[in-house]
Write a protein that holds these residues in place. Structure first.
Motif, PDB file in Angstrom:
ATOM      1  N   GLY A  22       0.788  -1.225   0.000  1.00 35.43           N
ATOM      2  CA  GLY A  22       0.000   0.000   0.000  1.00 35.43           C
ATOM      3  C   GLY A  22       0.821   1.277   0.000  1.00 35.43           C
ATOM      4  O   GLY A  22       0.270   2.362  -0.226  1.00 35.43           O
ATOM      5  N   MET A  23       2.129   1.163   0.255  1.00 35.60           N
ATOM      6  CA  MET A  23       2.973   2.355   0.256  1.00 35.60           C
ATOM      7  C   MET A  23       3.379   2.734  -1.171  1.00 35.60           C
ATOM      8  O   MET A  23       3.421   1.880  -2.066  1.00 35.60           O
ATOM      9  CB  MET A  23       4.232   2.123   1.098  1.00 35.60           C
ATOM     10  N   ALA A 304       7.489   7.340   5.931  1.00 36.11           N
ATOM     11  CA  ALA A 304       6.777   6.065   6.064  1.00 36.11           C
ATOM     12  C   ALA A 304       5.407   6.273   6.707  1.00 36.11           C
ATOM     13  O   ALA A 304       4.419   5.642   6.315  1.00 36.11           O
ATOM     14  CB  ALA A 304       7.612   5.083   6.879  1.00 36.11           C
ATOM     15  N   ASP A 305       5.334   7.163   7.673  1.00 38.77           N
ATOM     16  CA  ASP A 305       4.055   7.459   8.320  1.00 38.77           C
ATOM     17  C   ASP A 305       3.052   8.048   7.337  1.00 38.77           C
ATOM     18  O   ASP A 305       1.834   7.957   7.548  1.00 38.77           O
ATOM     19  CB  ASP A 305       4.255   8.427   9.485  1.00 38.77           C
ATOM     20  N   ARG A 306       3.580   8.650   6.273  1.00 43.36           N
ATOM     21  CA  ARG A 306       2.718   9.240   5.240  1.00 43.36           C
ATOM     22  C   ARG A 306       2.589   8.331   4.022  1.00 43.36           C
ATOM     23  O   ARG A 306       2.144   8.778   2.951  1.00 43.36           O
ATOM     24  CB  ARG A 306       3.267  10.619   4.840  1.00 43.36           C
ATOM     25  N   GLU A 333       3.886  10.002  -8.901  1.00 43.36           N
ATOM     26  CA  GLU A 333       4.478   9.494  -7.663  1.00 43.36           C
ATOM     27  C   GLU A 333       5.370  10.548  -7.009  1.00 43.36           C
ATOM     28  O   GLU A 333       5.379  10.699  -5.786  1.00 43.36           O
ATOM     29  CB  GLU A 333       5.283   8.222  -7.931  1.00 43.36           C
ATOM     30  N   VAL A 334       6.109  11.293  -7.851  1.00 46.45           N
ATOM     31  CA  VAL A 334       7.000  12.319  -7.306  1.00 46.45           C
ATOM     32  C   VAL A 334       6.191  13.429  -6.636  1.00 46.45           C
ATOM     33  O   VAL A 334       6.619  13.991  -5.617  1.00 46.45           O
ATOM     34  CB  VAL A 334       7.927  12.878  -8.399  1.00 46.45           C
ATOM     35  N   ASP A 335       5.012  13.731  -7.166  1.00 47.60           N
ATOM     36  CA  ASP A 335       4.138  14.704  -6.498  1.00 47.60           C
ATOM     37  C   ASP A 335       3.892  14.292  -5.050  1.00 47.60           C
ATOM     38  O   ASP A 335       3.962  15.112  -4.126  1.00 47.60           O
ATOM     39  CB  ASP A 335       2.790  14.801  -7.233  1.00 47.60           C
ATOM     40  N   ARG A 336       3.600  13.016  -4.855  1.00 51.50           N
ATOM     41  CA  ARG A 336       3.313  12.539  -3.496  1.00 51.50           C
ATOM     42  C   ARG A 336       4.564  12.579  -2.624  1.00 51.50           C
ATOM     43  O   ARG A 336       4.498  12.895  -1.442  1.00 51.50           O
ATOM     44  CB  ARG A 336       2.737  11.124  -3.560  1.00 51.50           C
ATOM     45  N   LEU A 337       5.708  12.251  -3.229  1.00 49.35           N
ATOM     46  CA  LEU A 337       6.954  12.315  -2.472  1.00 49.35           C
ATOM     47  C   LEU A 337       7.257  13.748  -2.042  1.00 49.35           C
ATOM     48  O   LEU A 337       7.627  13.998  -0.878  1.00 49.35           O
ATOM     49  CB  LEU A 337       8.102  11.765  -3.320  1.00 49.35           C
ATOM     50  N   ASN A 342       7.732  17.830   2.076  1.00 45.41           N
ATOM     51  CA  ASN A 342       7.400  19.162   2.610  1.00 45.41           C
ATOM     52  C   ASN A 342       6.909  19.078   4.031  1.00 45.41           C
ATOM     53  O   ASN A 342       7.193  19.949   4.867  1.00 45.41           O
ATOM     54  CB  ASN A 342       6.345  19.827   1.724  1.00 45.41           C
ATOM     55  N   ALA A 343       6.178  18.024   4.332  1.00 44.97           N
ATOM     56  CA  ALA A 343       5.681  17.838   5.710  1.00 44.97           C
ATOM     57  C   ALA A 343       6.759  17.257   6.622  1.00 44.97           C
ATOM     58  O   ALA A 343       6.817  17.582   7.803  1.00 44.97           O
ATOM     59  CB  ALA A 343       4.459  16.929   5.693  1.00 44.97           C
ATOM     60  N   ALA A 344       7.618  16.387   6.054  1.00 42.66           N
ATOM     61  CA  ALA A 344       8.596  15.677   6.875  1.00 42.66           C
ATOM     62  C   ALA A 344       9.809  16.528   7.229  1.00 42.66           C
ATOM     63  O   ALA A 344      10.439  16.316   8.264  1.00 42.66           O
ATOM     64  CB  ALA A 344       9.043  14.411   6.154  1.00 42.66           C
TER      65      ALA A 344
END
Length: 346
Positions: A22-23, A304-306, A333-337, A342-344
Motif C-alpha cells: 500500500g505504500m 513512512a508514516d505518510r 508518484e513524485v508529487d506525493r513524495l 514538505n511535511a517531513a
C-alpha cells in the motif's frame, strides 16, 4: 568471520523491507509493478510446459540469445536465478583477498565474508570517483558496480579496465546497465577475457523480481569454477523463457526507450528535490538517486508514516544515516513524495 566493525545484518538489508503493501514505493529500484504485457503473454504460453523438467534445448537457447546480445559465445554465458545467486558463487573462485569498491551493493561482500574470504573495503569519498590505485595490489578479486548502487555513478570503462592485473579477476555488477541512456555506454559486457566477469540482472527493467533471472558473462573456465557443485536444473522453464525473450533485439530496443524515459524522469525528479533544499548527488545515471538530508532516519520515518517508502542508505559502507536512496519514478508518484517531504522536513 566478520570483524567487529562489520554488521552482517546491515550488509543483508535491502530496500524491499522498507516498502510495506500500500505504500508508494521509492525504496525498490524495479521499474513498474509487472512485466510488460507481451512478456507476460510469452511466459503464460509456457505454463503448459511446467509438467516437465526444463530442457537442455531451452537452456542452450537462453545462453545463445544472451551471447548474441553481447557479442559473446554461448559457452561464455552462465545463467543465474538472479544476479544475487551469482554473487553467492564468488567464494568458489578461491580468492586470497577480495577488494570491494564501496559504496555499492552489499551482497557480494556478504557472500565473501560468510565463506571466510578476507575482504578489504575500498571506500570512495564523494564524488565517488573510482581510482584504481586505491585497490591493494595484492587483491586477487575486485568487485564493483557500474552504474553503482546507490550512488548512481557510472565509471568509465577504461577505468574499470585499469583494475586488471595478472592473477586478479575483476567482477562488475552491471545490474542497471540497461537503464543507462545509449547502447550501454561504459559496459564491459563485450570484453572477452579470462579476468573479467560481468553480472547482469533482468529484475529492474523488466519488473521480474519475483521470477529471479540473470546471468554472468566470462571465460568458460572461470564460469565452470563458479558453477561447481551447483544442483541440476538451476533455472526453471519460465526463467529461461524470460531470458530468451528479453535478449531479443526488439526487447533490447525497448529497454533503451525505457532508459530514455528514466533519464527524463530522473532529471525532473532531481530538479524538484533540489528545489526543496535536498542534497541530490550528481551526476546520476541509474534509475535511482542518492540524497542527503538532515536527520535522515527521522525523515525516513515521517515519510513512512505518510505512506512513502524510501531506502535507508546507511547500510552501504561509506554512507551515513543522513543518506537516503530513492528510485526514479514518474511525475504522479513524485508529487506525493514532494508533498510528504514538505511535511517531513519542516
Amino acid at each position: 568471520m566478520f570483524p567487529d566493525a562489520v554488521d552482517p545484518a546491515m550488509l543483508r538489508h535491502h530496500g524491499d523491507v522498507e516498502a510495506r503493501p500500500g505504500m508508494v514505493d521509492f525504496a525498490v529500484n524495479v521499474q513498474g509493478v509487472a512485466p510488460p504485457s507481451w512478456l507476460r503473454e510469452r511466459l503464460a504460453a509456457r505454463l503448459t510446459d511446467l509438467g516437465r523438467y526444463p530442457s537442455a534445448d531451452d537452456e542452450l537457447a537462453a545462453r545463445t540469445a544472451v551471447a548474441a546480445r553481447h557479442g559473446r559465445s554461448p559457452d561464455e554465458v552462465l545463467l543465474l536465478a538472479g544476479a544475487a545467486e551469482g554473487f553467492a558463487m564468488l567464494p568458489r573462485l578461491g580468492s586470497r583477498l577480495a577488494a570491494v569498491i564501496h559504496p555499492s551493493f552489499t551482497e557480494p561482500e556478504l557472500a565473501l565474508r560468510e565463506a571466510g574470504v578476507p575482504v578489504t573495503r575500498v571506500i570512495l569519498d564523494r564524488p565517488y570517483t573510482l581510482d584504481p590505485t586505491l585497490v591493494p595490489e595484492e587483491a586477487d578479486l575486485v568487485v564493483l558496480g557500474n552504474p553503482t548502487n546507490p550512488t548512481s555513478i557510472l565509471h568509465p570503462a577504461e577505468t574499470i579496465q585499469a583494475l586488471r592485473r595478472p592473477g586478479r579477476i575483476v567482477v562488475v555488477d552491471e545490474a542497471f546497465a540497461d537503464a543507462v541512456v545509449g547502447s550501454e555506454p561504459e559496459s564491459v559486457a563485450g570484453v572477452s577475457a579470462a579476468d573479467v566477469l560481468v553480472f547482469r540482472s533482468l529484475t529492474k527493467t523488466w519488473a521480474l523480481a519475483g521470477l529471479r533471472c540473470g546471468y554472468v558473462l566470462g571465460a568458460p573456465e572461470v564460469l565452470a569454477r563458479l558453477a561447481h557443485g551447483r544442483p541440476h536444473w538451476p533455472l526453471g522453464t519460465l526463467q529461461l523463457e524470460a531470458i530468451i525473450a528479453t535478449a531479443q533485439p526488439a526487447a533490447v530496443a525497448e529497454s533503451r526507450r525505457y532508459a530514455e524515459r528514466i533519464a527524463v524522469d530522473r532529471a525532473a525528479m532531481s530538479e524538484r528535490l533540489t528545489a526543496l533544499g535536498i542534497d541530490v548527488h550528481a551526476p546520476a545515471t541509474g534509475p535511482f538517486l542518492l540524497l542527503r538530508v538532515t536527520d535522515g532516519a527521522l525523515v525516513r520515518k515521517r515519510l513512512a508514516d505518510r505512506g512513502i517508502a524510501v531506502r535507508r542508505a546507511d547500510t552501504f559502507p561509506g554512507l551515513g544515516p543522513d543518506h537516503l536512496r530513492v528510485a526514479v519514478r514518474g511525475a504522479a508518484e513524485v508529487d506525493r513524495l514532494i508533498d510528504a517531504l514538505n511535511a517531513a522536513l519542516w
